[in-house]
Design a protein around this motif. Structure first.
Motif, PDB file in Angstrom:
ATOM      1  N   GLY A 214     -20.767  65.241 -44.322  1.00  0.00           N
ATOM      2  CA  GLY A 214     -21.945  64.827 -44.185  1.00  0.00           C
ATOM      3  C   GLY A 214     -22.805  64.260 -45.172  1.00  0.00           C
ATOM      4  N   VAL A 215     -22.569  64.848 -46.520  1.00  0.00           N
ATOM      5  CA  VAL A 215     -23.275  64.601 -47.795  1.00  0.00           C
ATOM      6  C   VAL A 215     -22.692  63.278 -48.203  1.00  0.00           C
ATOM      7  CG1 VAL A 215     -23.602  65.136 -50.142  1.00  0.00           C
ATOM      8  CG2 VAL A 215     -23.478  66.916 -48.527  1.00  0.00           C
ATOM      9  N   PHE A 216     -21.305  62.831 -48.216  1.00  0.00           N
ATOM     10  CA  PHE A 216     -20.684  61.751 -48.608  1.00  0.00           C
ATOM     11  C   PHE A 216     -21.132  60.659 -47.904  1.00  0.00           C
ATOM     12  CE2 PHE A 216     -19.372  63.942 -52.240  1.00  0.00           C
ATOM     13  CZ  PHE A 216     -18.541  63.041 -53.353  1.00  0.00           C
ATOM     14  N   ALA A 217     -21.281  60.749 -46.563  1.00  0.00           N
ATOM     15  CA  ALA A 217     -21.723  59.557 -45.764  1.00  0.00           C
ATOM     16  C   ALA A 217     -22.726  58.992 -46.349  1.00  0.00           C
ATOM     17  CB  ALA A 217     -21.960  60.282 -44.152  1.00  0.00           C
ATOM     18  N   LEU A 338     -13.088  60.803 -45.350  1.00  0.00           N
ATOM     19  CA  LEU A 338     -13.575  60.249 -43.819  1.00  0.00           C
ATOM     20  C   LEU A 338     -14.854  59.645 -43.842  1.00  0.00           C
ATOM     21  CD1 LEU A 338     -13.030  60.816 -40.703  1.00  0.00           C
ATOM     22  CD2 LEU A 338     -14.092  62.737 -40.953  1.00  0.00           C
ATOM     23  N   SER A 339     -16.074  60.190 -44.528  1.00  0.00           N
ATOM     24  CA  SER A 339     -17.418  59.864 -44.370  1.00  0.00           C
ATOM     25  C   SER A 339     -17.678  58.680 -44.911  1.00  0.00           C
ATOM     26  CB  SER A 339     -18.350  60.824 -44.918  1.00  0.00           C
ATOM     27  OG  SER A 339     -18.034  61.235 -46.364  1.00  0.00           O
ATOM     28  N   ALA A 340     -16.891  58.338 -46.316  1.00  0.00           N
ATOM     29  CA  ALA A 340     -16.687  56.918 -46.832  1.00  0.00           C
ATOM     30  C   ALA A 340     -16.348  55.967 -45.829  1.00  0.00           C
ATOM     31  CB  ALA A 340     -16.195  57.051 -48.606  1.00  0.00           C
ATOM     32  N   TRP A 341     -15.411  56.316 -45.180  1.00  0.00           N
ATOM     33  CA  TRP A 341     -14.436  55.246 -44.330  1.00  0.00           C
ATOM     34  C   TRP A 341     -15.397  54.811 -43.046  1.00  0.00           C
ATOM     35  CZ3 TRP A 341     -12.039  56.517 -39.570  1.00  0.00           C
ATOM     36  CH2 TRP A 341     -11.384  55.459 -38.761  1.00  0.00           C
ATOM     37  N   LEU A 342     -16.018  56.110 -42.636  1.00  0.00           N
ATOM     38  CA  LEU A 342     -16.779  56.024 -41.481  1.00  0.00           C
ATOM     39  C   LEU A 342     -18.224  55.122 -41.768  1.00  0.00           C
ATOM     40  CD1 LEU A 342     -16.472  59.346 -39.639  1.00  0.00           C
ATOM     41  CD2 LEU A 342     -15.559  56.990 -38.821  1.00  0.00           C
ATOM     42  N   GLY A 343     -18.612  55.266 -42.968  1.00  0.00           N
ATOM     43  CA  GLY A 343     -19.916  54.601 -43.498  1.00  0.00           C
ATOM     44  C   GLY A 343     -19.590  53.352 -43.689  1.00  0.00           C
ATOM     45  N   GLY A 344     -18.317  53.003 -44.254  1.00  0.00           N
ATOM     46  CA  GLY A 344     -18.154  51.537 -44.369  1.00  0.00           C
ATOM     47  C   GLY A 344     -18.066  51.016 -43.054  1.00  0.00           C
ATOM     48  N   THR A 354     -28.399  52.102 -43.661  1.00  0.00           N
ATOM     49  CA  THR A 354     -29.117  53.499 -43.424  1.00  0.00           C
ATOM     50  C   THR A 354     -27.938  54.186 -42.165  1.00  0.00           C
ATOM     51  OG1 THR A 354     -30.475  52.601 -41.485  1.00  0.00           O
ATOM     52  CG2 THR A 354     -31.216  52.977 -43.917  1.00  0.00           C
ATOM     53  N   ALA A 355     -27.247  53.444 -41.608  1.00  0.00           N
ATOM     54  CA  ALA A 355     -26.245  53.957 -40.560  1.00  0.00           C
ATOM     55  C   ALA A 355     -25.400  54.936 -41.047  1.00  0.00           C
ATOM     56  CB  ALA A 355     -25.380  52.680 -39.820  1.00  0.00           C
ATOM     57  N   PRO A 356     -24.841  54.933 -42.320  1.00  0.00           N
ATOM     58  CA  PRO A 356     -23.981  56.294 -42.549  1.00  0.00           C
ATOM     59  C   PRO A 356     -24.609  57.515 -42.469  1.00  0.00           C
ATOM     60  CG  PRO A 356     -23.554  54.379 -43.939  1.00  0.00           C
ATOM     61  CD  PRO A 356     -24.946  54.068 -43.239  1.00  0.00           C
ATOM     62  N   ASN A 357     -26.236  57.504 -42.537  1.00  0.00           N
ATOM     63  CA  ASN A 357     -26.723  58.599 -42.473  1.00  0.00           C
ATOM     64  C   ASN A 357     -26.854  59.431 -41.001  1.00  0.00           C
ATOM     65  OD1 ASN A 357     -27.830  58.205 -45.027  1.00  0.00           O
ATOM     66  ND2 ASN A 357     -29.471  56.990 -44.319  1.00  0.00           N
ATOM     67  N   TRP A 358     -26.756  58.661 -40.013  1.00  0.00           N
ATOM     68  CA  TRP A 358     -26.406  59.088 -38.718  1.00  0.00           C
ATOM     69  C   TRP A 358     -25.167  59.745 -38.742  1.00  0.00           C
ATOM     70  CZ3 TRP A 358     -30.128  60.246 -35.971  1.00  0.00           C
ATOM     71  CH2 TRP A 358     -31.305  59.736 -35.751  1.00  0.00           C
ATOM     72  N   VAL A 359     -24.101  59.065 -39.352  1.00  0.00           N
ATOM     73  CA  VAL A 359     -22.557  59.638 -39.479  1.00  0.00           C
ATOM     74  C   VAL A 359     -22.622  60.962 -40.117  1.00  0.00           C
ATOM     75  CG1 VAL A 359     -20.551  59.085 -40.286  1.00  0.00           C
ATOM     76  CG2 VAL A 359     -21.604  57.415 -39.396  1.00  0.00           C
ATOM     77  N   GLY A 360     -23.179  61.048 -41.054  1.00  0.00           N
ATOM     78  CA  GLY A 360     -23.457  62.373 -41.971  1.00  0.00           C
ATOM     79  C   GLY A 360     -24.313  63.515 -41.109  1.00  0.00           C
ATOM     80  N   ALA A 361     -25.417  63.076 -40.406  1.00  0.00           N
ATOM     81  CA  ALA A 361     -25.942  64.097 -39.569  1.00  0.00           C
ATOM     82  C   ALA A 361     -25.097  64.496 -38.653  1.00  0.00           C
ATOM     83  CB  ALA A 361     -27.391  63.425 -38.866  1.00  0.00           C
TER      84      ALA A 361
END
Length: 404
Positions: A214-217, A338-344, A354-361
């Protein structure tokens, strides 16, 4: 606290700098190699996956030598990888350099956590682990911002050259300050592997993956998010990373203090608050002041989970903690990958920076759910698989604690 913890913190400082500095330099690296921001994000993903693979591999290889010698060998590998990144003629070669450096990461923190915990009294183990991880968090206050500044002003290759030099300093610190203790006797690979039969160990590692993911997303793409959404100048990324680092330092120290007193309540609060802050960051990222506050909170809440999760793994894998400890460090970085990949993916899909923030949440909320599941299993009297029991007699185990 023993002086040897300072040596571990020095090594952690160098590793923390190389792990996080790339996030502030993604635009520069992407521009130099002619790749997109999401593609440059693979430097984060590749490093994280290297940690995941390197943690168990290097730990198993290290069972044949003393822990001090293995820590020194790991720092040498770290230096080699960063030098390769510094002189990389292409993006693919730099990615290889990042992976080489990352192979040392998990085993260093995993072995270092065991050494740190064994150097102090039982009621101070989480504090000792936190002391070692302070090197990583301080890197985000000093090393990462300075590395980002140097990279933006003089080129990112200079930054990675300096990081390699930090690795040499860490190597010298370990050689000088860590006691040359003999290799623990009576420890076998099958004992280490037995820890993974414990459902609580696996649950703690899953919490690590999701919570730190969640942090890294959010933080992986902090540079483009702050410059394109919040409206900060490129040079402002440096002090924003300082805020993140200060949050990390504070959260790590708080986590180390309270994990020895109320481990699970600490996880409930930190993971729950992290999920909320990440969700709100999709809105606060549009305001400079609120964005800065959010970045500091994400660092604090994310790293408040590090000492308790690492201690929980050590507690649940008692008698055979080294491999489990190293794999849990890999779990932190699996969450990063995982989060870097999903954020990308969400950025490339057109949902915005800002979409990666939702992934992190979502990831942090899932970690909180697993924390409740883990506590529920404990209240029922233990995990379905029971407690890990090794065949080592008590005197040998006591010797292993006295001589890591």
């Amino acid at each position: 606290m023993p002086l040897a913890l300072l040596a571990l913190a020095i090594g952690a400082f160098g590793i923390g700098t190389t792990e996080f500095v790339i996030m502030g330099l993604l635009p520069e690296v992407a521009g130099d190699f002619g790749v997109s921001i999401p593609t440059a994000g693979l430097l984060v993903t590749g490093y994280a996956l290297g940690v995941v693979l390197g943690a168990p591999l290097m730990t198993v290889l290290g069972t044949k030598v003393s822990r001090k010698r293995m820590l020194m060998l790991l720092m040498g590998l770290f230096v080699l990888g960063n030098l390769l990144s510094a002189v990389a003629p292409s993006f693919s070669v730099m990615l290889i350099g990042r992976v080489v450096a990352s192979l040392a990461h998990g085993a260093f923190f995993g072995i270092g956590s065991v050494v740190a915990a064994d150097l102090v009294a039982p009621d101070k183990k989480a504090g000792a682990i936190a002391m070692m991880f302070t090197g990583l968090t301080v890197a985000n206050v000093v090393g990462v911002p300075l590395g980002t500044f140097v990279g933006q002003a003089a080129g990112w290759r200079i930054t990675f050259t300096i990081v390699a030099a930090l690795g040499l300093i860490g190597l010298a610190g370990i050689a000088k300050l860590v006691p040359d203790m003999p290799k623990a006797q009576g420890v076998r690979l099958r004992h280490e592997l037995a820890a993974f039969k414990n459902a609580q160990v696996l649950l703690a590692m899953a919490m690590t993956v999701l919570g730190f993911g969640g942090v890294f997303a959010a933080i992986t793409y902090i540079a483009p998010m702050m410059t394109h959404v919040a409206g900060f100048a490129d040079g402002s990324v440096t002090w924003l990373l300082v805020l993140f680092g200060l949050g990390m330092v504070g959260g790590n120290l708080i986590g180390g203090k309270y994990a020895d007193r109320a481990l699970m309540p600490l996880l409930y609060v930190s993971l729950g608050a992290l999920a909320v802050v990440l969700a709100l960051f999709t809105v606060t990222a549009h305001n400079k002041i609120l964005a800065a506050i959010s970045i500091a909170l994400i660092g604090a809440l994310g790293f408040a989970t590090v000492p308790p999760l690492q201690k929980r793994v050590l507690d649940q894998a008692h008698g055979a903690p080294t491999l489990a400890s190293a794999v849990n460090i890999g779990a932190f970085n699996l969450g990063n990958a995982l989060s870097a990949w999903l954020g990308g993916i969400v950025i490339a899909a057109g949902f915005g920076y800002t979409a990666p923030n939702w992934v992190g949440a979502v990831l942090a909320a899932a970690a909180l759910l697993l924390a409740f599941v883990s506590a529920a299993l404990e209240r029922r009297g233990g995990t379905p698989t029971g407690t890990v029991v090794t065949s080592r007699p008590a005197p040998v185990e006591a010797e292993a604690v006295a001589h890591p």
